[in-house]
Design a protein around this motif. Sequence first.
Motif, PDB file in Angstrom:
ATOM      1  N   UNK A 168      36.294  43.884  31.875  1.00 47.43           N
ATOM      2  CA  UNK A 168      35.156  43.318  31.146  1.00 47.43           C
ATOM      3  C   UNK A 168      35.386  43.424  29.648  1.00 47.43           C
ATOM      4  N   UNK A 169      35.933  44.569  29.205  1.00 47.47           N
ATOM      5  CA  UNK A 169      36.212  44.737  27.767  1.00 47.47           C
ATOM      6  C   UNK A 169      37.268  43.727  27.315  1.00 47.47           C
ATOM      7  N   UNK A 170      38.294  43.531  28.141  1.00 47.04           N
ATOM      8  CA  UNK A 170      39.342  42.562  27.805  1.00 47.04           C
ATOM      9  C   UNK A 170      38.760  41.163  27.676  1.00 47.04           C
ATOM     10  N   UNK A 171      37.839  40.815  28.565  1.00 48.05           N
ATOM     11  CA  UNK A 171      37.226  39.490  28.510  1.00 48.05           C
ATOM     12  C   UNK A 171      36.424  39.315  27.226  1.00 48.05           C
ATOM     13  N   UNK A 172      35.719  40.376  26.801  1.00 54.20           N
ATOM     14  CA  UNK A 172      34.973  40.311  25.539  1.00 54.20           C
ATOM     15  C   UNK A 172      35.938  40.132  24.375  1.00 54.20           C
ATOM     16  N   UNK A 173      37.011  40.885  24.378  1.00 55.58           N
ATOM     17  CA  UNK A 173      38.001  40.777  23.305  1.00 55.58           C
ATOM     18  C   UNK A 173      38.543  39.353  23.207  1.00 55.58           C
ATOM     19  N   UNK A 174      38.810  38.749  24.344  1.00 57.43           N
ATOM     20  CA  UNK A 174      39.356  37.384  24.346  1.00 57.43           C
ATOM     21  C   UNK A 174      38.322  36.347  23.907  1.00 57.43           C
ATOM     22  N   UNK A 175      37.050  36.687  24.029  1.00 55.75           N
ATOM     23  CA  UNK A 175      35.974  35.747  23.706  1.00 55.75           C
ATOM     24  C   UNK A 175      35.626  35.729  22.220  1.00 55.75           C
ATOM     25  N   UNK A 176      35.840  36.869  21.529  1.00 55.47           N
ATOM     26  CA  UNK A 176      35.336  37.014  20.162  1.00 55.47           C
ATOM     27  C   UNK A 176      36.442  36.904  19.115  1.00 55.47           C
ATOM     28  N   UNK A 177      36.025  36.622  17.886  1.00 59.13           N
ATOM     29  CA  UNK A 177      36.939  36.605  16.739  1.00 59.13           C
ATOM     30  C   UNK A 177      36.941  37.945  16.005  1.00 59.13           C
ATOM     31  N   UNK A 178      35.839  38.699  16.108  1.00 57.35           N
ATOM     32  CA  UNK A 178      35.709  39.971  15.394  1.00 57.35           C
ATOM     33  C   UNK A 178      36.462  41.074  16.131  1.00 57.35           C
ATOM     34  N   UNK A 179      36.783  42.190  15.447  1.00 57.32           N
ATOM     35  CA  UNK A 179      37.451  43.313  16.125  1.00 57.32           C
ATOM     36  C   UNK A 179      36.588  43.878  17.252  1.00 57.32           C
ATOM     37  N   UNK A 180      37.261  44.284  18.331  1.00 57.93           N
ATOM     38  CA  UNK A 180      36.600  44.877  19.489  1.00 57.93           C
ATOM     39  C   UNK A 180      37.242  46.224  19.786  1.00 57.93           C
TER      40      UNK A 180
END
Length: 328
Positions: A168-180
């Motif tokens: 789930x964290x990886x999916x968020x990282x791939x979705x956003x432009x900001x640092x995760x």
Amino acid sequence: MVDNSELPFRMLCRKYGAEAAYTPMLHSRIFNENPKYRSEEFTTCKEDRPLFVQFCANDPDILLEAARRVESHCDYVDINLGCPQRIARRGYYGAFLMDNLPLVKSLVEKLALNLNVPVSCKIRVFPKLEDTLKYAKMLEDAGCSLLAVHGRTRDEKDGKKFRADWNAIKAVKNELRIPVLANGNIRHMDDVRNCLEEMGADGVLSAETLLENPALFAGFRTSNWVVDNEKDSIDGKLDQADLVVQYLKLCEKYPVPWRMIRSHVHKMLGDWFRVQPQVREELNAQSRLTLEFLYGLVDQLRELGVRVPLHQKDDASATGNLAEVIGI
């Protein structure tokens, strides 16, 4: 975490490799109304950077007032949207704002439009991935500059029982432009490396594990995470009592409430107390602590022959410039 990431502990974690740190979660309304609360719960120094000052809130104007009081002393003002505890339910903040996303959006927008420092957020995931991704994208669009994602749902409070969902964290990282930043399942540096490699996150947070082992990011690990046949071959060079002494010296330099100190001593000496429970009872019986008593407690354990080494199995520098490793 409330009461567990005050200045002396942050400085100890920084000494052992944490490249940034969060303050304890501060209640924005009480922070504004109570000078004693402000002076006890928020202290810092020039070496305490980069620093995230973390607030819980449910009113944008009250949150902005609190944030303006600290913005000149930090690098980010952080909105805690992930606290799952009963007190957060009663106070209507933390992860319980996941049921009111328009309010969450207004909190982020209020700070992003009015502060001179960037706004960050910490969240938990929804049971459905698509809901998590919509949530994260909303926060980015509202002005969040950095997002920390705890890979457990609001109901998954027991970190030992529920594994964090790195996918789930990886999916968020791939979705956003900001640092995760990734949060969950970080017990030693192997977990840090695996987390960064699997998810491409911009950094890794640890909380619960640091309370027991503030030297995690320097490559030290407790015996729980060392394979049995390695324990005798690895030179620990450090043990939890050493960390307690260093922590107490920092408390001499940066005084904090005794309840915080008591909590850290219990956590860092937990393995020692299991061997010598009568010493733990001596600590519990003290209604009024002093630094002299706590130094003496450590000496007493050493005289009893107790030693619980931390093992330096890891080369902490192996993360290189992949990302920051971030403390509480």
